[in-house]
Design a protein around this motif. Structure first.
Motif, PDB file in Angstrom:
ATOM      1  N   GLY A  21     -19.602   1.463  11.969  1.00 37.94           N
ATOM      2  CA  GLY A  21     -18.197   1.119  11.789  1.00 37.94           C
ATOM      3  C   GLY A  21     -17.487   1.536  10.523  1.00 37.94           C
ATOM      4  N   MET A  22     -18.153   2.167   9.554  1.00 35.28           N
ATOM      5  CA  MET A  22     -17.440   2.547   8.335  1.00 35.28           C
ATOM      6  C   MET A  22     -16.741   3.881   8.538  1.00 35.28           C
ATOM      7  N   MET A  23     -15.658   3.816   9.300  1.00 38.05           N
ATOM      8  CA  MET A  23     -14.952   5.030   9.707  1.00 38.05           C
ATOM      9  C   MET A  23     -13.509   4.687  10.078  1.00 38.05           C
ATOM     10  N   MET A  67     -23.609  -1.534  -1.942  1.00 39.34           N
ATOM     11  CA  MET A  67     -24.310  -0.255  -1.788  1.00 39.34           C
ATOM     12  C   MET A  67     -23.377   0.909  -2.092  1.00 39.34           C
ATOM     13  N   TRP A  68     -23.943   2.043  -2.447  1.00 34.53           N
ATOM     14  CA  TRP A  68     -23.148   3.249  -2.621  1.00 34.53           C
ATOM     15  C   TRP A  68     -22.851   3.846  -1.235  1.00 34.53           C
ATOM     16  N   HIS A  69     -21.732   4.582  -1.145  1.00 31.25           N
ATOM     17  CA  HIS A  69     -21.382   5.239   0.118  1.00 31.25           C
ATOM     18  C   HIS A  69     -20.857   6.637  -0.164  1.00 31.25           C
ATOM     19  N   PRO A  70     -21.397   7.676   0.486  1.00 33.70           N
ATOM     20  CA  PRO A  70     -20.841   9.023   0.361  1.00 33.70           C
ATOM     21  C   PRO A  70     -19.660   9.168   1.321  1.00 33.70           C
ATOM     22  N   MET A  71     -18.449   9.062   0.787  1.00 32.50           N
ATOM     23  CA  MET A  71     -17.260   9.023   1.646  1.00 32.50           C
ATOM     24  C   MET A  71     -16.700  10.431   1.871  1.00 32.50           C
ATOM     25  N   HIS A  79     -15.022   8.854   6.880  1.00 31.81           N
ATOM     26  CA  HIS A  79     -16.125   7.922   7.128  1.00 31.81           C
ATOM     27  C   HIS A  79     -17.186   8.031   6.047  1.00 31.81           C
ATOM     28  N   CYS A  80     -18.048   7.049   6.039  1.00 31.40           N
ATOM     29  CA  CYS A  80     -19.241   7.136   5.213  1.00 31.40           C
ATOM     30  C   CYS A  80     -20.176   8.138   5.868  1.00 31.40           C
ATOM     31  N   HIS A  81     -20.764   9.037   5.054  1.00 28.86           N
ATOM     32  CA  HIS A  81     -21.670  10.032   5.629  1.00 28.86           C
ATOM     33  C   HIS A  81     -23.114   9.533   5.702  1.00 28.86           C
ATOM     34  N   ASN A  82     -23.328   8.257   5.489  1.00 28.23           N
ATOM     35  CA  ASN A  82     -24.585   7.656   5.918  1.00 28.23           C
ATOM     36  C   ASN A  82     -24.439   7.466   7.434  1.00 28.23           C
ATOM     37  N   SER A  83     -25.274   8.155   8.219  1.00 28.90           N
ATOM     38  CA  SER A  83     -25.093   8.165   9.677  1.00 28.90           C
ATOM     39  C   SER A  83     -25.093   6.762  10.264  1.00 28.90           C
ATOM     40  N   PHE A  84     -25.895   5.877   9.678  1.00 24.66           N
ATOM     41  CA  PHE A  84     -26.022   4.534  10.241  1.00 24.66           C
ATOM     42  C   PHE A  84     -24.810   3.678   9.870  1.00 24.66           C
ATOM     43  N   HIS A  85     -24.300   3.853   8.663  1.00 23.63           N
ATOM     44  CA  HIS A  85     -23.075   3.143   8.274  1.00 23.63           C
ATOM     45  C   HIS A  85     -21.905   3.629   9.130  1.00 23.63           C
ATOM     46  N   GLN A  86     -21.852   4.938   9.348  1.00 28.33           N
ATOM     47  CA  GLN A  86     -20.779   5.511  10.170  1.00 28.33           C
ATOM     48  C   GLN A  86     -20.860   4.951  11.587  1.00 28.33           C
TER      49      GLN A  86
HETATM   50 CU    CU Z   1     -22.159   3.930   3.658  1.00 28.59          CU
END
Ligand code: CU
Ligand code: C2O
Length: 504
Positions: free
Chosen positions: A495-497, A439-443, A485-492
Motif C-alpha cells: 500500500g505505500m503507493m 523504517m527507511w523507504h526508497p521513494m 511508491h516505495c521501491h521496497n516491493s513488499f511495502h509497495q
Molecule cells: Cu518502504
C-alpha cells in the motif's frame, strides 16, 4: 493493447474518474477536478518528433524459466536464460520499440524505470494500461529522451522480485567522460525458485513477527522460527532497521559469489561502473577492494564528481562511478546492508587467484557519500524558479501489521483515484517525502527526475530516513498519471503507493 481491449480500458478509466470522485475519502479530489488520461492526444503528441528517430527493436518474452545462478538452479519467471533480463542499449533520442509477449500464467506490465517516457507507455497496471493478459502481447513504443543508467522491470504484484528485470542504458551522443570500459553492475536479492517464492516471503511478513502485537498466528501454537523475516538487521546509514527480508542469495549480474561474474581490463585502464540496485528489499553497499571511486551520476544525471570509498544504493537507485584500475585481481563487493551477506564480482587486470568470497574489503567502511551530499552538474540542475505547489506526502504504516500507506491510506491497485495527488502542467512542484515510520523507504516518482533541495543531485528514487522529511523539486513537464511508491516491493504491494496526476 488491441483496439477492443483498449476501448474497454479507456471506458473503464473514464468511469473510474466519475465514480471515484463521488466516493468519499477527504483526500479525494473535489468532483470538479478532472485529470488527463493516458490516451489523451497531448500525450502521444510528445513523441511526434519521433518520426525521424532511430527505432531500436527489442523482443521480450516473459515466461517461466529455469536459470543457473552459478551452481544453484532456480525456477523463476524471466526474460531468457539468465536471472537478469537482456541489457537494452540505445542512444538518447532513439525510439525503443519493445514487443512484450506474456507467457506467464498471470497478467504483467513492463515499466521503464526513471525514464521521462510518454505516459501511456509507462507500464503501470490500471494507472496507465490494462495488464497484458496471459498469451497476449503489447508493444511499448516510445522515445527515450535522456541519457543515463536506467532499468526495466515488471510492475505487477511481486514480479519484480523474480527474474523480470534488466538494465536499460541510454548513451549520451555528447558523452564527455573518457573511459576504456563500461561495466553494468546489476544487483539483486534472490529467493525465487530456490527456497520459495516472493509470495511466500510476503505471506510470512504479513503473518507477523513472533512476539509482535498484531500477529495473527494461531493461538496456543509455538511460532516457528521465521524463514525470511529479518529480525536483527540494522544499519547506521539507514537510521535503524536495514530491511525486512533475509534472502538466501545476493546476486551481481545474476550470479552468486561462489561463481562470480568477472570483468577484465589492463592495469591503468579506466572503467565506468553503472550500478543498479534491482533488489526488492535490500540496500547494497558497493566497493571495489583496493580502489577509490569517482562518482559521476545519480539516477542517470550528472553530478559534480565526488570521491567515495563505497556507495549505498536503495532499491531502484543507480550510481555511475569511474575507477582507474590497479594491477591484480580485486573483489567488487555488494554488501547486503545489515544482512551479513554479500554479492560479488571479480575485477581482473592480471594473473592470480581470485580472492575468496568473504575477503575483507576495508573500503566498505570508508567514506560513503549519500545522494544529499551531492550536487547536480551545472547543466543538470533545474533552473531557479518559484514553487507553485507543495505536495506533502506522509509515508505511513507499521511493521507489526505489515501495512504500509500514504497519509494512512493503503493504495488500492484497482482504483485509479486511489491516493491521487493533483498537479497542473508548467508548475515547479515541491514534493516533500515525510517519513512518519520507523523504517527507511526508497521513494520513487515515475516520469520525472526531481532534484534534492535547490541545487542537490537529480534523482528519481531517493532514500528517506525514518522520522525525517526530505524536500525534492520537479517541473511538471510530462503530462499523465504518474505512480509514486516505495521501491521496497513488499511495502509497495502492501500500500505505500499513489499517483501524481495532471489536472486538465
Ligand atoms: Cu518502504
Ligand atoms: Cu522501478 Cu514504479 O518502479
Amino acid at each position: 493493447m488491441d483496439a477492443v481491449s483498449r476501448r474497454a480500458f479507456l471506458k473503464y478509466a473514464a468511469a473510474a474518474t466519475v465514480s471515484g470522485s463521488i466516493a468519499v475519502a477527504c483526500s479525494s479530489p473535489p468532483p470538479t477536478q478532472r485529470f488527463i488520461t493516458p490516451d489523451d492526444p497531448e500525450i502521444a503528441a510528445r513523441d511526434r518528433a519521433a518520426a525521424a528517430a532511430m527505432v531500436v527493436p527489442m523482443a521480450l518474452a516473459a515466461r517461466p524459466v529455469t536459470v543457473d545462478l552459478g551452481g544453484v538452479v532456480a525456477n523463476t519467471w524471466g526474460f531468457g536464460a539468465a536471472a537478469v533480463g537482456p541489457e537494452i542499449r540505445l542512444t538518447a533520442g532513439d525510439r525503443l520499440r519493445a514487443e512484450v509477449v506474456n507467457d506467464l500464467p498471470v497478467g504483467t506490465t513492463i515499466h521503464w524505470h526513471g525514464i521521462a517516457i510518454r505516459n501511456d507507455m509507462d507500464g503501470v497496471p490500471v494507472l496507465t494500461q490494462e495488464p497484458i493478459a496471459p498469451g497476449q502481447r503489447f508493444v511499448y513504443d516510445a522515445v527515450m529522451p535522456d541519457p543515463g543508467t536506467y532499468w526495466y522491470h515488471s510492475h505487477s504484484g511481486l514480479q519484480l522480485d523474480r527474474g523480470l528485470s534488466g538494465p536499460l542504458i541510454i548513451e549520451d551522443p555528447n558523452e564527455s567522460l573518457r573511459y576504456d570500459h563500461e561495466w553494468t553492475v546489476f544487483l539483486k536479492d534472490w529467493v525465487d525458485g530456490v527456497t520459495g517464492t516472493p509470495d511466500d516471503v510476503l505471506r510470512e511478513l504479513t503473518a507477523g513477527m513472533p512476539g509482535m502485537s498484531g500477529m495473527n498466528g494461531e493461538s496456543g501454537t509455538a511460532t516457528a522460527r521465521p524463514q525470511y523475516l529479518l529480525t536483527d538487521g540494522t544499519s547506521a546509514l539507514l537510521g535503524g532497521d536495514a530491511g525486512d527480508v533475509n534472502y538466501p542469495y545476493y546476486l551481481v549480474n545474476g550470479r552468486i559469489p561462489a561463481d562470480p561474474p568477472q570483468f577484465t581490463a589492463k592495469p591503468g585502464d579506466r572503467a565506468r561502473l553503472r550500478i543498479v540496485n534491482a533488489g526488492a528489499d535490500t540496500a547494497f553497499r558497493v566497493a571495489l577492494g583496493g580502489h577509490g571511486l569517482t562518482v559521476t551520476h545519480t539516477d542517470g544525471y550528472p553530478i559534480e564528481p565526488v570521491r567515495a570509498d563505497a556507495l549505498l544504493l536503495g532499491m531502484g537507485e543507480r550510481y555511475d562511478a569511474l575507477v582507474t584500475l590497479k594491477d591484480g585481481v580485486f573483489p567488487l563487493v555488494a554488501s547486503a546492508e545489515g544482512k551479513n551477506a554479500r554479492g560479488l564480482a571479480i575485477v581482473r587486470t592480471g594473473p592470480g587467484e581470485p580472492p575468496p568470497p568473504d575477503v575483507p574489503v576495508t573500503e566498505l567502511d570508508g567514506r560513503i557519500p549519500m545522494a544529499w551530499d551531492m550536487s547536480a552538474s551545472q547543466a543538470a540542475g533545474l533552473p531557479r524558479r518559484d514553487v507553485a505547489r507543495t505536495l506533502d506526502l506522509r509515508l505511513t504504516g507499521e511493521m507489526s501489521r505489515y501495512e504500509w500507506s500514504i497519509d494512512g491510506i493503503p493504495f488500492d491497485p484497482t482504483d485509479v483515484e486511489s491516493n491521487r495527488f493533483g498537479v497542473r502542467g508548467g508548475e515547479r512542484v515541491r514534493l516533500v517525502w515525510r517519513n512518519d515510520t520507523d523504517m527507511w523507504h526508497p521513494m520513487h516518482l515515475h516520469g520525472h527526475t526531481f532534484q534534492l533541495a535547490e541545487s542537490g543531485s537529480r534523482k528519481d528514487t531517493v532514500i528517506v530516513l525514518p522520522k525525517t522529511a526530505l524536500a525534492t523539486y520537479f517541473d511538471t513537464d510530462n503530462p499523465g498519471v504518474w505512480a509514486f511508491h516505495c521501491h521496497n516491493s513488499f511495502h509497495q504491494d502492501r500500500g505505500m503507493m499513489g499517483s501524481v496526476s495532471y489536472e486538465i
